[in-house]
Design a protein around this motif. Structure first.
Motif, PDB file in Angstrom:
ATOM      1  N   GLY A   1       9.894   4.847   2.024  1.00  0.00           N
ATOM      2  CA  GLY A   1      11.107   4.757   2.826  1.00  0.00           C
ATOM      3  C   GLY A   1      11.383   5.990   3.649  1.00  0.00           C
ATOM      4  O   GLY A   1      12.550   6.373   3.846  1.00  0.00           O
ATOM      5  N   GLY A   2      10.331   6.651   4.118  1.00  0.00           N
ATOM      6  CA  GLY A   2      10.494   7.838   4.935  1.00  0.00           C
ATOM      7  C   GLY A   2      10.745   9.114   4.157  1.00  0.00           C
ATOM      8  O   GLY A   2      10.890  10.188   4.748  1.00  0.00           O
ATOM      9  N   LYS A   3      10.797   9.030   2.828  1.00  0.00           N
ATOM     10  CA  LYS A   3      11.024  10.203   1.994  1.00  0.00           C
ATOM     11  C   LYS A   3       9.774  10.520   1.178  1.00  0.00           C
ATOM     12  O   LYS A   3       9.174   9.625   0.580  1.00  0.00           O
ATOM     13  CB  LYS A   3      12.215   9.972   1.064  1.00  0.00           C
ATOM     14  CG  LYS A   3      12.567  11.186   0.217  1.00  0.00           C
ATOM     15  CD  LYS A   3      13.789  10.912  -0.664  1.00  0.00           C
ATOM     16  CE  LYS A   3      14.129  12.126  -1.517  1.00  0.00           C
ATOM     17  NZ  LYS A   3      15.319  11.875  -2.387  1.00  0.00           N
TER      18      LYS A   3
ATOM     19  N   PRO B   1       0.799  -1.239   0.000  1.00  0.00           N
ATOM     20  CA  PRO B   1       0.000   0.000   0.000  1.00  0.00           C
ATOM     21  C   PRO B   1       0.823   1.276   0.000  1.00  0.00           C
ATOM     22  O   PRO B   1       0.273   2.361  -0.230  1.00  0.00           O
ATOM     23  CB  PRO B   1      -0.849  -0.119   1.269  1.00  0.00           C
ATOM     24  CG  PRO B   1      -0.171  -1.147   2.114  1.00  0.00           C
ATOM     25  CD  PRO B   1       0.498  -2.090   1.180  1.00  0.00           C
ATOM     26  N   VAL B   2       2.126   1.185   0.214  1.00  0.00           N
ATOM     27  CA  VAL B   2       2.959   2.384   0.195  1.00  0.00           C
ATOM     28  C   VAL B   2       2.917   3.070  -1.171  1.00  0.00           C
ATOM     29  O   VAL B   2       3.111   4.276  -1.275  1.00  0.00           O
ATOM     30  CB  VAL B   2       4.420   2.040   0.586  1.00  0.00           C
ATOM     31  CG1 VAL B   2       5.120   1.275  -0.524  1.00  0.00           C
ATOM     32  CG2 VAL B   2       5.203   3.300   0.936  1.00  0.00           C
ATOM     33  N   TYR B   3       2.617   2.307  -2.220  1.00  0.00           N
ATOM     34  CA  TYR B   3       2.586   2.872  -3.574  1.00  0.00           C
ATOM     35  C   TYR B   3       1.199   3.343  -4.000  1.00  0.00           C
ATOM     36  O   TYR B   3       1.022   3.783  -5.140  1.00  0.00           O
ATOM     37  CB  TYR B   3       3.077   1.824  -4.585  1.00  0.00           C
ATOM     38  CG  TYR B   3       4.427   1.239  -4.267  1.00  0.00           C
ATOM     39  CD1 TYR B   3       5.580   2.021  -4.304  1.00  0.00           C
ATOM     40  CD2 TYR B   3       4.554  -0.100  -3.916  1.00  0.00           C
ATOM     41  CE1 TYR B   3       6.817   1.474  -4.006  1.00  0.00           C
ATOM     42  CE2 TYR B   3       5.786  -0.652  -3.614  1.00  0.00           C
ATOM     43  CZ  TYR B   3       6.918   0.133  -3.657  1.00  0.00           C
ATOM     44  OH  TYR B   3       8.145  -0.400  -3.362  1.00  0.00           O
ATOM     45  N   ASP B   4       0.222   3.253  -3.120  1.00  0.00           N
ATOM     46  CA  ASP B   4      -1.161   3.544  -3.498  1.00  0.00           C
ATOM     47  C   ASP B   4      -1.322   4.934  -4.099  1.00  0.00           C
ATOM     48  O   ASP B   4      -2.044   5.120  -5.089  1.00  0.00           O
ATOM     49  CB  ASP B   4      -2.095   3.388  -2.295  1.00  0.00           C
ATOM     50  CG  ASP B   4      -2.346   1.923  -1.933  1.00  0.00           C
ATOM     51  OD1 ASP B   4      -1.858   1.040  -2.682  1.00  0.00           O
ATOM     52  OD2 ASP B   4      -3.001   1.663  -0.912  1.00  0.00           O
TER      53      ASP B   4
END
Length: 438
Positions: A275-277, A231-234
């Motif tokens: 990644g926090g960015k 889901p980070v790429y959603d």
């Protein structure tokens, strides 16, 4: 011309308002797939019990009697069997905003629309193949599968559902893959399909663009989507899907430069944290949408996804366009990279004397099996060609065949793509590839 330039090629004043779909257009639901035979058996059985009332006309709604049987999983029943009357489902039909009354009531426009009905029906046939295959693929594809397995599953399904193998004639119909299945990963945005011996496996953290075409009598449906399992790429995917839907709102007489400006504004309004960015999503400015001609995936008109550029070219009645947008967390520019897999015979090439017998023989094979439709090395392997690279490279260097290397942004970045095919009919615009998935 380099491959990146070719992709770009095929690829000021007060903005013209881009027409939006009417409020009464239904975006589609799960019921639609059951009506057209696009769902698997289990889904179809579940929906059959509910028997909801019919809704307004929408993308993929069954027309002229509907299917007589259910699709299998993986797809194997030809679409012509599901629709024996050969009246294939229309896509999402949208009225033109500024000229609706004239176009919907004009007998001349309605006559022009009817005159092209066979052409529209071929696009609808290909679109129904695309919808059913891609919806199966979205459920079937999982991390751990090889890219070759994924591509062959899609391509074999398309061949079964069209009932044909490409340019081989039968029953007055020729149909099959419109171009090779692209499965470009992460920073690679386009034109990647595995060659023989490729061992790449889809990973949980990958972002994969799935881009494939279906043609019926040379009328190509070009549609793509992006798959990710984290889901980070959603937000990245949401940005590009939103941008494509923005581009799809364009219609007759809209300037290309205004479409590009609207798409760029949408894409750049999204951010994604990886990644926090935090990254602002960027449009890939040297990739474009394009018009589609019969047996020719890239016509002479490009649909930009950034502002600027040609301020005179417009969309015109009767044209067909692939509206595709690309977003990236990288530089927003692609370059040629890695091993070539995609090729296409150039449509208007002049006669060239070939000295290599292997090149002459291979050109005959290409003309017979693909014509001007794009192909890949796996397709040559599939039809029994061996030791063809010398001849293929000679055709490329002679200017008869164009090679299309994978197009990649900076390493470590992630890219996404969504795409639809639209028909600019005289009476309305039809987003022919629309489904309830996207």
């Amino acid at each position: 011309m380099s491959s990146t330039e070719a992709a770009t090629a095929c690829l000021g004043k007060k903005p013209v308002e881009i027409p939006k779909p009417c409020d009464d257009i239904d975006e589609g639901s799960d019921d639609e797939v059951v009506e057209t035979g696009a769902s698997g058996d289990a889904t179809a059985a579940k929906k059959k019990k509910k028997k909801k009332p019919k809704k307004k006309k929408k993308a993929g709604a069954a027309g002229g009697g509907g299917p007589v049987t259910q699709q299998t999983s993986p797809p194997s029943v030809p679409i012509s069997t599901l629709f024996p009357n050969k009246a294939y489902p229309a896509g999402e039909e949208v009225e033109y905003k500024n000229d609706t009354l004239n176009r919907t009531t004009s007998e001349e426009k309605r006559h022009l629309d009817r005159m092209n009905n066979d052409r529209w029906n071929d696009f609808r046939h290909g679109s129904e193949v695309h919808r059913q295959v891609r919806q199966w693929a979205q459920k079937h594809i999982k991390p751990g599968m090889s890219l070759t397995e994924i591509c062959e599953g899609i391509e074999d399904s398309v061949r079964r559902l069209t009932g044909h193998d490409g340019l081989i004639e039968g029953d007055s119909l020729i149909a099959g893959m419109g171009f090779p299945t692209g499965v470009s990963l992460n920073h690679c945005a386009a034109h990647y399909t595995p060659n023989a011996g490729n061992k790449v496996v889809l990973q949980q953290q990958d972002v994969m663009k799935v881009d494939f075409g279906v043609h019926v009598n040379g009328y190509i449906v070009d549609s793509a989507f992006t798959m990710s399992f984290d889901p980070v790429y959603d937000n990245l995917l949401a940005a590009v899907k939103d941008a494509t839907n923005t581009g799809v709102r364009a219609g007759i007489d809209v300037h290309m430069c205004d479409i590009g400006a609207a798409i760029q504004e949408v894409i750049e309004s999204y951010e994604v944290e990886i990644g926090g960015k935090t990254h602002q999503v960027k449009p890939i400015r040297n990739l474009n949408g394009h018009n589609i001609n019969q047996f020719q995936i890239h016509g002479t008109k490009s649909v930009p996804i950034v502002k600027g550029g040609d301020q005179t070219t417009k969309m015109e009645e009767g044209e067909v366009f692939a509206i595709e947008t690309f977003g990236s967390t990288g530089k927003g520019v692609v370059r040629d990279d890695t091993e070539v897999s995609h090729y296409a015979r150039i449509a208007d090439v002049k006669h060239v004397d070939l000295r290599l017998s292997s090149a002459k023989n291979l050109l005959n094979v290409i003309n017979k099996n693909f014509g001007t439709l794009p192909f890949c090395r796996r397709y040559l392997d599939r039809i029994g060609q061996e030791k063809y690279l010398l001849g293929l490279n000679n055709l490329v260097s002679s200017g008869i065949v164009e090679s299309y290397p994978p197009l990649c942004d900076s390493k470590g970045s992630y890219t996404a793509q969504y795409e639809h095919t639209i028909l600019l009919r005289p009476t309305c615009k039809e987003v022919v590839s629309r489904g309830d998935d996207y």
